[in-house]
Scaffold this motif. Structure first.
Motif: not given
Length: 394
Positions: A178-187
């Motif tokens: 989840l961290t890997a997937l969420l990291r690039p999406r966080l503004p």
């Protein structure tokens, strides 16, 4: 479900944030159905095994107070993934613990850093227009509530199928994914220039200057204390005559609370539409009426299911409404506002658990219900103060 057109955030990002909130919150409850297995595995006393729960609660409380406010000071697209990775490390330490002390350390580390959920939620509120705040908060809180409710059942099931530490290993892997997937999406969001120590001074100023924060904190704290009275004693009731339920059966019954968790997103939408007052009134009434069913639970398991479902529904309504109101008090201090509110909320939970056990030991189920009703009435008194003081505000 929230969509990109509704909130300014992609639907996929919201789903990832909700999943992260659920897993982070639920990770602190894995140990509760595993106490007996932990005791046997490490050959320790029951008291030592039960300290695992204490370490989870205390470390999470420290995280709420000491780390969540940093969400206003640090870059969230770096801070949140860091917290999630450190929480995953804590879960891995717990999974591979060689002794009870190593498990305590892993549990404390997990509790300290799973407050990532409490940074994600105020972050979401900064990324949408005010009239959509409740919708997004409700969506993420649904994920958080479901994560908590599923955690004990899944932990017990995986322990029965494999080993007690399976849930720790599996959740660590999922959290890292989840961290890997969420990291690039966080503004990338703006931060404020403030010294860490000075930050606590501003939090005291927020408590002093924002009376509605104090009032709504009282509504939430006493409501959650009321529900925690039930949480801390339900196993004592259901494991004895006339029910004699196993830990896993008790966990399955607890899943009925998902109704309230799912309703959280609808409560958020209603709050956005200006129905915060109605949600508050209805939430208090449902909270009080739930204790009628809970009292009858000593005779009928159906009554317990109805009581558990309705009390979770009430908490969902009150909590989402509180957060919707609090996040709109100050745009530049959402993480600190959340830290203050959630610390009060957690104090309520811990106090309710202790009062529930005290009531059970000194008056059985009848006194437990009286304690729960009393705490619900205190929550209602704060709600009345809020409704009188702010009659034309949501």
């Amino acid at each position: 479900m929230a969509t990109s057109s509704q909130t300014g955030l992609k639907t996929s990002t919201l789903w990832l944030m909700a999943a992260a909130c659920g897993l982070c919150a639920g990770a602190n409850y894995f140990n509760q159905p595993l106490i007996h297995s932990i005791q046997l595995h490490f050959a320790v006393s029951s008291a030592q095994a039960q300290l695992t729960v204490t370490f989870a609660q205390v470390s999470y409380a420290l995280g709420l107070l000491l780390l969540v406010p940093l969400g206003d000071l640090l870059k969230k697209h770096i801070f949140i993934p860091l917290l999630m990775c450190l929480a995953a490390v804590g879960l891995l330490i717990s999974a591979f613990a060689q002794n009870i002390y190593m498990l305590w350390f892993g549990t404390a580390m997990t509790g300290l850093f799973t407050i990532a959920a409490q940074v994600l939620i105020p972050l979401s509120a900064t990324l949408v227009e005010p009239k959509k705040t409740g919708t997004v908060i409700g969506f993420l809180m649904s994920g958080l509530f479901i994560g908590i409710l599923l955690s004990t059942s899944l932990a017990g099931l995986l322990s029965n199928l494999f080993a007690w530490n399976t849930v720790y290993l599996l959740s660590a892997i999922i959290l890292l994914i989840l961290t890997a997937l969420l990291r690039p999406r966080l503004p990338h969001t703006a931060t404020i220039q403030l010294h860490y120590v000075a930050m606590f001074g501003t939090m005291l100023e927020l408590i002093r200057s924002e009376p509605r924060l104090r009032i709504r904190g009282g509504v939430g704290a006493f409501a959650f204390a009321s529900m925690s009275t039930l949480f801390s004693t339900m196993a004592l009731l259901l494991s004895r005559s006339p029910f004699y339920f196993s830990d896993f059966q008790i966990g399955l019954i607890g899943l009925t609370g998902i109704v309230g968790a799912v309703f959280a997103q609808f409560a958020g939408k209603l709050a956005d539409r200006g129905y915060a007052r109605q949600l508050t009134i209805f939430g208090i009434l449902v909270l009080l009426s739930s204790w009628i069913f809970i009292y009858l639970s000593q005779y009928y398991v159906v009554a317990f299911i109805l009581g558990f479902t309705t009390i979770n529904l009430a908490i969902s309504m009150l909590h989402i409404t509180n957060m919707n109101i609090i996040y709109q008090l100050r745009d530049d201090a959402k993480s600190r506002l959340n830290s203050i509110y959630m610390t009060l909320y957690f104090i309520g939970a811990a106090s309710g658990s202790a009062l529930g056990i005290f009531a059970w030991n000194h008056g059985g189920w009848v006194m437990t219900c009286m304690m729960g009703i009393g705490l619900a009435l205190l929550s209602g008194s704060f709600a009345i103060i809020d409704l009188i003081k702010y009659p034309k505000r949501s």
